[in-house]
Design an enzyme around this catalytic site. Structure first.
Site, short mmCIF file in Angstrom:
data_model
loop_
_atom_site.label_atom_id
_atom_site.label_comp_id
_atom_site.label_asym_id
_atom_site.label_seq_id
_atom_site.Cartn_x
_atom_site.Cartn_y
_atom_site.Cartn_z
N ARG A 159 0.83 -1.20 0.00
CA ARG A 159 0.00 0.00 0.00
C ARG A 159 0.87 1.26 0.00
O ARG A 159 1.66 1.47 0.94
CB ARG A 159 -0.83 -0.02 1.28
CG ARG A 159 -1.63 1.21 1.53
CD ARG A 159 -2.20 1.23 2.94
NE ARG A 159 -3.06 2.36 3.09
CZ ARG A 159 -3.47 2.84 4.24
NH1 ARG A 159 -3.10 2.28 5.37
NH2 ARG A 159 -4.25 3.89 4.28
N ALA A 205 -7.65 5.16 9.20
CA ALA A 205 -8.59 6.24 8.91
C ALA A 205 -9.64 6.41 10.01
O ALA A 205 -10.19 7.51 10.18
CB ALA A 205 -9.27 5.99 7.56
C1 DQA Z 1 -2.25 6.07 9.12
C2 DQA Z 1 -2.65 7.49 8.72
C3 DQA Z 1 -4.14 7.57 8.42
O1 DQA Z 1 -4.49 8.89 8.03
C4 DQA Z 1 -4.49 6.62 7.28
O2 DQA Z 1 -5.87 6.65 7.05
C5 DQA Z 1 -4.00 5.25 7.52
C6 DQA Z 1 -2.67 5.06 8.07
C7 DQA Z 1 -0.74 5.94 9.34
O3 DQA Z 1 -0.34 4.96 9.94
O4 DQA Z 1 0.02 6.80 8.89
O5 DQA Z 1 -4.67 4.28 7.19
O6 DQA Z 1 -2.90 5.77 10.35
#
Ligand code: DQA
Length: 156
Positions: free
Chosen positions: A19, A79
């Site tokens: 990802r 998120a």
């Molecule tokens: C996250 C940051 C969040 O904004 C995002 O939606 C994620 C990953 C991070 O680990 O940087 O899924 O939590």
């Protein structure tokens, strides 16, 4: 018996490694969980690592941490950090010391990532250190709950 800490990862974190590698790096969730287990062991703690893409299941994990008398929680709710009053309330309900982790520097990203409900229920937050943030979170949590470095496996 070793004290247990829960390491909770939220939606899309099962996709780590593939990802958006420019944002989240190349380590997988398995790498993160090993890092957490090894770091926790260095403080004589057991890391119980869980991941879910479902908000309610994450709430259930927090309740389970309470039922099992966990000593701490490290949470990257993905998120849901930015949207979930339910996760905020679950963390408040159980009153287990919690640290929020984000792999990326959420404050250097879109504005919708700048607010976190889970941060409001955590005693500390870390972001932008990549997966190293999990190690730092466990070290900070260990200090908070008075877990001393274990001579068997010394954490780096
Ligand atoms: C996250 C940051 C969040 O904004 C995002 O939606 C994620 C990953 C991070 O680990 O940087 O899924 O939590």
């Amino acid at each position: 018996m070793a004290k247990t800490i829960y390491v909770l990862n939220g939606p899309n974190l099962n996709m780590l490694g593939t990802r958006e590698p420019d944002t989240y790096g190349s380590a997988t969730l398995a790498d993160v969980e090993k890092l957490c287990a090894d770091t926790a062991a260095g403080f004589g703690l057991k890391a119980d690592c869980r991941q879910s893409n479902r908000e309610g299941e994450l709430v259930d994990f927090i309740h389970e941490a309470y039922a099992r008398k966990a000593s701490g929680i490290v949470i990257n709710a993905g998120a849901y950090s930015h949207t979930s009053i339910a996760l905020h309330d679950a963390l408040k309900a159980v009153q287990i010391p919690a640290v929020e982790v984000h792999i990326s520097n959420v404050y250097a990203r879109e504005e919708f990532r700048h607010h976190s409900f889970t941060a409001k229920a955590a005693f500390a937050s870390l972001c932008g250190f990549g997966i190293e943030g999990y190690r730092l979170a466990i070290k900070g949590l260990a200090a908070k709950i008075g877990a001393a470095k274990s001579s068997a496996t010394s954490p780096s």
